[in-house]
Design a protein around this motif. Sequence first.
Motif, PDB file in Angstrom:
ATOM      1  N   GLY A   6       0.782  -1.234   0.046  1.00 53.18           N
ATOM      2  CA  GLY A   6       0.052   0.087  -0.133  1.00 53.18           C
ATOM      3  C   GLY A   6       0.733   1.391   0.154  1.00 53.18           C
ATOM      4  N   SER A   7       2.298   1.176   0.119  1.00 55.12           N
ATOM      5  CA  SER A   7       2.900   2.386   0.004  1.00 55.12           C
ATOM      6  C   SER A   7       3.278   2.916  -1.308  1.00 55.12           C
ATOM      7  CB  SER A   7       4.186   2.054   0.741  1.00 55.12           C
ATOM      8  OG  SER A   7       5.088   1.319  -0.015  1.00 55.12           O
ATOM      9  N   VAL A   8       3.388   4.332  -1.559  1.00 57.39           N
ATOM     10  CA  VAL A   8       3.342   4.794  -2.766  1.00 57.39           C
ATOM     11  C   VAL A   8       4.741   4.706  -3.407  1.00 57.39           C
ATOM     12  CG1 VAL A   8       3.391   7.214  -3.813  1.00 57.39           C
ATOM     13  CG2 VAL A   8       1.795   6.752  -2.058  1.00 57.39           C
ATOM     14  N   VAL A   9       4.831   4.374  -4.707  1.00 57.79           N
ATOM     15  CA  VAL A   9       6.022   4.056  -5.449  1.00 57.79           C
ATOM     16  C   VAL A   9       6.616   5.378  -5.902  1.00 57.79           C
ATOM     17  CG1 VAL A   9       7.075   3.302  -7.593  1.00 57.79           C
ATOM     18  CG2 VAL A   9       5.235   1.890  -6.554  1.00 57.79           C
ATOM     19  N   GLU A  10       7.595   5.764  -5.395  1.00 57.13           N
ATOM     20  CA  GLU A  10       8.404   7.189  -5.630  1.00 57.13           C
ATOM     21  C   GLU A  10       9.858   6.560  -6.520  1.00 57.13           C
ATOM     22  OE1 GLU A  10       7.572  10.135  -2.284  1.00 57.13           O
ATOM     23  OE2 GLU A  10       9.177   8.799  -2.078  1.00 57.13           O
ATOM     24  N   VAL A  11       9.816   7.323  -7.698  1.00 52.63           N
ATOM     25  CA  VAL A  11      11.350   7.186  -8.287  1.00 52.63           C
ATOM     26  C   VAL A  11      12.108   8.581  -8.215  1.00 52.63           C
ATOM     27  CG1 VAL A  11      10.313   5.520  -9.800  1.00 52.63           C
ATOM     28  CG2 VAL A  11      10.321   7.711 -10.409  1.00 52.63           C
ATOM     29  N   PHE A  12      13.437   8.633  -8.491  1.00 44.05           N
ATOM     30  CA  PHE A  12      14.070   9.731  -8.380  1.00 44.05           C
ATOM     31  C   PHE A  12      14.903   9.848  -9.654  1.00 44.05           C
ATOM     32  CE2 PHE A  12      13.384   8.118  -4.245  1.00 44.05           C
ATOM     33  CZ  PHE A  12      13.304   9.094  -3.235  1.00 44.05           C
ATOM     34  N   VAL A  13      14.992  11.047 -10.250  1.00 44.58           N
ATOM     35  CA  VAL A  13      15.730  11.346 -11.522  1.00 44.58           C
ATOM     36  C   VAL A  13      16.883  12.220 -11.022  1.00 44.58           C
ATOM     37  CG1 VAL A  13      15.410  12.696 -13.496  1.00 44.58           C
ATOM     38  CG2 VAL A  13      13.387  11.384 -12.763  1.00 44.58           C
ATOM     39  N   LEU A  14      18.013  11.507 -11.512  1.00 42.63           N
ATOM     40  CA  LEU A  14      19.326  12.114 -10.939  1.00 42.63           C
ATOM     41  C   LEU A  14      20.069  12.353 -12.548  1.00 42.63           C
ATOM     42  CD1 LEU A  14      20.508   9.558  -8.708  1.00 42.63           C
ATOM     43  CD2 LEU A  14      19.293  11.458  -8.188  1.00 42.63           C
ATOM     44  N   GLU A  15      20.450  13.692 -12.546  1.00 42.02           N
ATOM     45  CA  GLU A  15      21.380  14.342 -13.647  1.00 42.02           C
ATOM     46  C   GLU A  15      22.627  13.465 -13.729  1.00 42.02           C
ATOM     47  OE1 GLU A  15      21.952  18.054 -16.326  1.00 42.02           O
ATOM     48  OE2 GLU A  15      21.354  18.269 -14.217  1.00 42.02           O
ATOM     49  N   ARG A  16      23.195  12.870 -15.032  1.00 39.23           N
ATOM     50  CA  ARG A  16      24.459  12.412 -14.924  1.00 39.23           C
ATOM     51  C   ARG A  16      24.860  13.118 -16.125  1.00 39.23           C
ATOM     52  NH1 ARG A  16      24.172  11.889 -10.282  1.00 39.23           N
ATOM     53  NH2 ARG A  16      23.834   9.758  -9.182  1.00 39.23           N
ATOM     54  N   ASN A  17      26.265  12.853 -16.067  1.00 36.61           N
ATOM     55  CA  ASN A  17      27.114  13.624 -17.281  1.00 36.61           C
ATOM     56  C   ASN A  17      26.447  13.269 -18.839  1.00 36.61           C
ATOM     57  OD1 ASN A  17      28.950  14.728 -15.493  1.00 36.61           O
ATOM     58  ND2 ASN A  17      30.399  13.043 -15.904  1.00 36.61           N
ATOM     59  N   ASP A  18      25.904  11.921 -19.015  1.00 32.78           N
ATOM     60  CA  ASP A  18      25.664  11.591 -20.254  1.00 32.78           C
ATOM     61  C   ASP A  18      24.081  11.648 -20.497  1.00 32.78           C
ATOM     62  OD1 ASP A  18      25.640   9.614 -18.553  1.00 32.78           O
ATOM     63  OD2 ASP A  18      26.063   8.022 -20.129  1.00 32.78           O
ATOM     64  N   GLY A  19      23.537  12.152 -19.358  1.00 34.61           N
ATOM     65  CA  GLY A  19      21.935  11.890 -19.534  1.00 34.61           C
ATOM     66  C   GLY A  19      21.375  11.987 -18.067  1.00 34.61           C
ATOM     67  N   PHE A  20      20.147  11.147 -17.892  1.00 37.64           N
ATOM     68  CA  PHE A  20      19.383  11.112 -16.545  1.00 37.64           C
ATOM     69  C   PHE A  20      19.448   9.651 -16.086  1.00 37.64           C
ATOM     70  CE2 PHE A  20      17.984  14.840 -18.805  1.00 37.64           C
ATOM     71  CZ  PHE A  20      18.255  15.723 -17.681  1.00 37.64           C
ATOM     72  N   LEU A  21      19.579   9.432 -14.937  1.00 36.68           N
ATOM     73  CA  LEU A  21      19.373   8.217 -14.175  1.00 36.68           C
ATOM     74  C   LEU A  21      18.068   8.135 -13.440  1.00 36.68           C
ATOM     75  CD1 LEU A  21      20.525   5.536 -13.426  1.00 36.68           C
ATOM     76  CD2 LEU A  21      21.443   6.762 -11.415  1.00 36.68           C
ATOM     77  N   PHE A  22      17.091   7.179 -13.749  1.00 38.93           N
ATOM     78  CA  PHE A  22      15.989   7.009 -12.914  1.00 38.93           C
ATOM     79  C   PHE A  22      16.192   5.807 -12.026  1.00 38.93           C
ATOM     80  CE2 PHE A  22      14.722   9.224 -16.578  1.00 38.93           C
ATOM     81  CZ  PHE A  22      13.927   9.953 -16.219  1.00 38.93           C
ATOM     82  N   THR A  23      15.659   5.986 -10.881  1.00 45.02           N
ATOM     83  CA  THR A  23      15.809   4.984  -9.797  1.00 45.02           C
ATOM     84  C   THR A  23      15.024   5.179  -8.633  1.00 45.02           C
ATOM     85  OG1 THR A  23      17.785   3.981  -8.224  1.00 45.02           O
ATOM     86  CG2 THR A  23      17.757   6.270  -8.384  1.00 45.02           C
ATOM     87  N   ASP A  24      14.781   3.875  -8.040  1.00 41.70           N
ATOM     88  CA  ASP A  24      13.954   3.878  -6.803  1.00 41.70           C
ATOM     89  C   ASP A  24      15.001   3.542  -5.658  1.00 41.70           C
ATOM     90  OD1 ASP A  24      14.519   1.118  -6.969  1.00 41.70           O
ATOM     91  OD2 ASP A  24      12.331   0.657  -6.758  1.00 41.70           O
ATOM     92  N   PHE A  25      16.143   3.622  -5.859  1.00 37.26           N
ATOM     93  CA  PHE A  25      17.253   3.362  -4.877  1.00 37.26           C
ATOM     94  C   PHE A  25      16.963   1.769  -4.284  1.00 37.26           C
ATOM     95  CE2 PHE A  25      17.472   7.958  -4.606  1.00 37.26           C
ATOM     96  CZ  PHE A  25      18.671   8.106  -5.234  1.00 37.26           C
ATOM     97  N   GLY A  26      16.424   1.107  -4.783  1.00 38.56           N
ATOM     98  CA  GLY A  26      16.343  -0.267  -4.394  1.00 38.56           C
ATOM     99  C   GLY A  26      15.055  -0.571  -3.613  1.00 38.56           C
ATOM    100  N   ASP A  27      14.108   0.304  -3.449  1.00 30.68           N
ATOM    101  CA  ASP A  27      12.840   0.214  -2.639  1.00 30.68           C
ATOM    102  C   ASP A  27      12.011  -0.991  -3.161  1.00 30.68           C
ATOM    103  OD1 ASP A  27      13.621   2.125  -1.115  1.00 30.68           O
ATOM    104  OD2 ASP A  27      12.160   3.511  -1.849  1.00 30.68           O
ATOM    105  N   ALA A  28      11.946  -1.228  -4.553  1.00 28.04           N
ATOM    106  CA  ALA A  28      11.134  -2.439  -4.979  1.00 28.04           C
ATOM    107  C   ALA A  28      11.734  -3.707  -4.852  1.00 28.04           C
ATOM    108  CB  ALA A  28      11.166  -2.323  -6.587  1.00 28.04           C
ATOM    109  N   LEU A  29      12.917  -3.893  -4.424  1.00 28.38           N
ATOM    110  CA  LEU A  29      13.516  -5.124  -3.842  1.00 28.38           C
ATOM    111  C   LEU A  29      13.153  -5.366  -2.445  1.00 28.38           C
ATOM    112  CD1 LEU A  29      16.945  -4.766  -5.494  1.00 28.38           C
ATOM    113  CD2 LEU A  29      15.047  -5.728  -6.237  1.00 28.38           C
ATOM    114  N   ASP A  30      12.799  -4.666  -1.684  1.00 27.28           N
ATOM    115  CA  ASP A  30      12.351  -4.721  -0.240  1.00 27.28           C
ATOM    116  C   ASP A  30      11.178  -5.837  -0.028  1.00 27.28           C
ATOM    117  OD1 ASP A  30      14.666  -3.471   0.624  1.00 27.28           O
ATOM    118  OD2 ASP A  30      13.507  -1.647   1.079  1.00 27.28           O
TER     119      ASP A  30
END
Length: 63
Positions: free
Chosen positions: A39-63
Amino acid sequence: MNAATLCTTLQLAVPPLFVCSPAPQQGVRVRTPMLYPEGSVVEVFVLERNDGFLFTDFGDALD
């Protein structure tokens, strides 16, 4: 691109059900309308990197 600009750009590109805000440490947090099975909300994070963007949930989906 700073977090505020990235957040504004993302907010224009995604449906209103996705809420963008600057993340506490870096990048942008995107709160989605999706939920994990418990029931918790899925949050993702967008991080800017040299060659583009990285989308991650920092491993929350694995718990």
